[in-house]
Design a protein around this motif. Structure first.
Motif, short mmCIF file in Angstrom:
data_model
loop_
_atom_site.label_atom_id
_atom_site.label_comp_id
_atom_site.label_asym_id
_atom_site.label_seq_id
_atom_site.Cartn_x
_atom_site.Cartn_y
_atom_site.Cartn_z
N CYS A 38 0.90 -1.53 0.13
CA CYS A 38 -0.64 0.00 -0.03
C CYS A 38 0.70 1.11 0.04
CB CYS A 38 -0.86 0.41 1.49
SG CYS A 38 -2.32 1.71 1.11
N GLU A 39 0.43 2.45 -0.95
CA GLU A 39 1.34 3.62 -1.10
C GLU A 39 1.34 4.82 0.21
OE1 GLU A 39 -0.06 5.16 -4.54
OE2 GLU A 39 0.17 3.67 -5.88
N GLU A 40 0.59 3.53 0.72
CA GLU A 40 0.48 4.43 2.46
C GLU A 40 1.55 4.17 3.37
OE1 GLU A 40 -2.51 6.95 3.85
OE2 GLU A 40 -2.36 7.06 1.66
N CYS A 75 -5.04 0.93 2.99
CA CYS A 75 -6.16 1.64 2.33
C CYS A 75 -6.99 1.64 1.77
CB CYS A 75 -5.47 2.97 1.99
SG CYS A 75 -4.84 3.36 0.50
N GLY A 76 -6.91 0.97 1.05
CA GLY A 76 -8.21 0.14 -0.64
C GLY A 76 -7.91 1.05 -1.33
N GLU A 77 -7.48 2.67 -0.93
CA GLU A 77 -8.13 3.40 -2.46
C GLU A 77 -6.25 3.66 -2.93
OE1 GLU A 77 -9.28 6.43 0.34
OE2 GLU A 77 -11.02 5.37 0.18
N CYS A 78 -5.54 3.65 -2.60
CA CYS A 78 -4.49 3.74 -3.69
C CYS A 78 -4.30 3.53 -4.47
CB CYS A 78 -3.07 3.45 -3.36
SG CYS A 78 -2.28 2.41 -2.14
N CYS A 81 -3.24 -0.53 -4.66
CA CYS A 81 -4.44 -1.70 -3.31
C CYS A 81 -5.60 -2.23 -4.95
CB CYS A 81 -4.86 -0.69 -2.36
SG CYS A 81 -3.79 -0.64 -0.92
ZN LIG Z 1 -3.62 1.58 -0.39
#
Ligand SMILES: [Zn+2]
Length: 608
Positions: free
Chosen positions: A64-66, A73-76, A79
């Motif tokens: 994950c980029e976070e 995060c599930g949004e990057c 993900c």
């Molecule tokens: Zn992510």
């Protein structure tokens, strides 16, 4: 948007959404949060329990980029790419379709290159047990010296097929099968979200049919939704699965409790319309009986994992523990015999009818109480050193056997229950031979009414000297004392055996004349003569000379006296047991018979 199957649509996107496997998640979350990452993980478990799902979530956590965390995060973009199955740095391999060594080599050749975009290059190898030996070797080399930027996530349904060298280099997580309760809970959530009407009992059927696999449960639910035209109801699911509803088992058990053979057979013919697998049916019945037995022993331990908690507890209350055990045992043996029956259905019918036939209803509680009392009394008798105790103690064991026989596994009611000879009895019988003379003598003085001539006309013809014994009697070297002298001579083995078949005919000065019974003379030689002579000399403190002639002894030899005493003791023991009121009661209650030859008079303990 095209229809997406439930299993795919509801595939968990993070650890929080995942149903079950808490033990695995906790370890993974801790490792991620504390940054203690291993380079290879192995997930094991049966199909559809979440192996690859967990591996994919783990891949998100890693890339994950976070940042690396247990909550991606599930949004990057990473993900999202992983969720959509198009991440360049997550290399998914289904080993079942790529077993050639070249494939694996090609795959592992690229290990050395850095990840294209992400932190780690993640290899997810499913069904890893399917790799060939060469592929395993190639994999092993990489596992031995893994580059910093590579993570291996392996999944298998059969870890036993993996080489230990691979196993030992992985962190292994065993995923559990999901309980029906858990599956039902999840299905409820999914169907509510999908706005599909459902019946609770239908969900339990699906939950049990899924057999621990969430993916199977969701696939079956998909099927049930189309079958029931956008609703999931009991009847449809039953028809769709073609299975026998769990509750049918309880109807059947209820018939057993009520001893209603007619209803029981009706039930089976109703079930027969579904053309069930009778072996499975019997297993189901056994598993219900098992749960009932557990409920009777530890009521609190019954969970609702099968959705039948209430039923189990109700049956547990209305059935006796003995019945549950009996039915289980009959079912278990029936399972073995079922393949031999001409037709599975008739075999199954016979098994449940047998359960009815052998319900020990004829044994009233009063009788059981009596037997319990008898045991207590027997125990006290033994302590109070009553002579009956010796013989009845062995009977106590038999009583237990008989109880078992009548309650659990009585092969045929019409057959008489046979008492079994326990091993220790035969042992004690042989060891007591040496001492029976004493025992018999003591018993005779205790019971003046006992007449040895009743035992056997033949043997009673032999005159038996059984007067009181004392050291002085034995000390006099006279023919009539031979029976008492012999045991004190300290002879052993063949010499003892030969000497006990002799009588002392006369004593003239130092010369002792012995007559050896001609029927027992086959082992005779002069060495025994010398041995008997020196034993006598030692005992009487003077040089004695023994000469043995082989012939017909005029009096009873010690061996004959022994045999007779033994017979007397046995006859006495048989008489005591046969006339005992409690024994009579047991024999009558259980339609049994005494096996006289198994009764043994016990050797008196020294100091008695
Ligand atoms: Zn992510």
């Amino acid at each position: 948007m095209s229809y997406q199957v439930l299993a795919r649509k509801y595939r968990p996107a993070n650890f929080q959404e995942l149903e079950g496997q808490e033990h695995v998640l906790r370890a993974l979350v801790n490792a991620l949060d504390n940054d203690r990452l291993h380079h290879a993980y192995l997930f094991t478990g049966t199909r559809g329990v979440g192996k690859t799902t967990i591996a994919r979530i783990l891949a998100k956590c890693l890339n994950c980029e976070e940042g690396v965390s247990a909550k991606p995060c599930g949004e990057c973009s990473t993900c999202v790419e992983i969720a959509e199955g198009r991440s360049v740095d997550l290399i998914e391999v289904d080993a079942a379709s790529r077993t050639k060594v070249e494939d694996t080599r090609e795959l592992l050749d690229n290990v050395q290159y850095m990840p294209t975009r992400n932190r780690f290059k993640v290899y997810l190898i499913d069904e890893v047990q399917m790799l060939s030996n060469h592929s395993f070797n190639a994999l092993l080399k990489t596992l031995e010296e893994p580059p910093e930027h590579v993570k291996f996530l392996l999944a298998t349904t059969d870890p036993k097929k993996l080489p230990v060298t691979v196993l030992s280099r992985c962190l292994q997580f065993n995923l559990k099968n999901l309980s029906a309760e858990r599956v039902v809970k999840y299905l409820r959530k999914v169907l509510t979200a999908e706005d599909v009407a459902f019946e609770e009992s239908a969900l339990w059927q699906l939950g049990r049919a899924a057999d621990g696999s969430m993916r199977d449960a969701l696939s079956l639910t998909d099927q049930a939704i189309s079958f029931g035209n956008n609703s999931v109801n009991d009847e449809d699911v039953k028809t769709m699965l073609g299975s026998i509803d769990h509750r049918e088992m309880y109807h059947m058990i209820n018939c057993l409790i009520e001893k209603d053979a007619g209803a029981l057979l009706d039930k089976i013919s109703a079930l027969a319309e579904f053309a069930p697998d009778y072996t499975m049916l019997l297993s189901e019945l056994l598993s219900v009986l098992h749960r009932v037995a557990v409920a009777q022993a530890v009521p609190d331990s019954v969970d609702n994992s099968q959705g039948d908690q209430e039923l189990v507890l109700a049956v547990a209350e209305s059935m006796s523990r003995e019945d549950v055990q009996l039915f289980y045992q009959i079912g278990l043996i029936g399972q073995r015999d079922l393949p031999f029956s001409p037709e599975p259905r008739t075999g199954f019918e016979m098994i449940v009818l047998r359960m009815l036939a052998f319900t020990p209803s004829s044994l009233s509680t009063g009788e059981v109480q009596d037997i319990a009392d008898l045991k207590k009394k027997t125990a006290t008798l033994e302590k109070s050193d009553n002579k009956v105790a010796d013989v009845i103690a062995s009977l106590d064991k038999k009583t237990e056997n008989k109880e078992k026989a009548s309650n659990i596994d009585r092969p045929d009611q019409s057959e008489q229950v046979e008492l079994q000879t326990s091993e220790d009895q035969s042992v004690s019988r042989s060891s007591e031979l040496q001492d029976t003379a004493e025992t018999a003598e003591t018993e005779e003085t205790e019971d003046p009414e006992f007449d040895p001539s009743e035992v056997s006309a033949d043997s009673s013809a032999i005159p038996v000297d059984s007067g009181p014994e004392s050291a002085e009697d034995a000390a006099e070297l006279e023919p009539k004392n031979w029976v008492k002298i012999l045991p004190k001579l300290g002879l052993t083995g063949v010499t003892l055996s030969l000497a006990s078949n002799c009588v002392l005919r006369s004593v003239t000065g130092p010369d002792c004349q012995l007559v050896l019974n001609e029927h027992h003379a086959s082992l005779w030689n002069n060495a025994h003569e010398t041995r008997i002579g020196s034993a006598l000399s030692r005992m009487f403190g003077t040089e004695l000379k023994v000469s043995v002639t082989i012939g017909q002894p005029e009096a009873a030899t010690p061996a004959e006296v022994d045999a007779l005493n033994q017979q007397k003791a046995h006859a006495r023991a048989v008489e005591l047991i046969e006339n005992d009121e409690k024994v009579k009661q047991i024999v009558e209650s259980f339609d049994g018979r005494l096996e006289r030859e198994t009764i043994a008079a016990r050797q008196k303990k020294t100091g008695d």
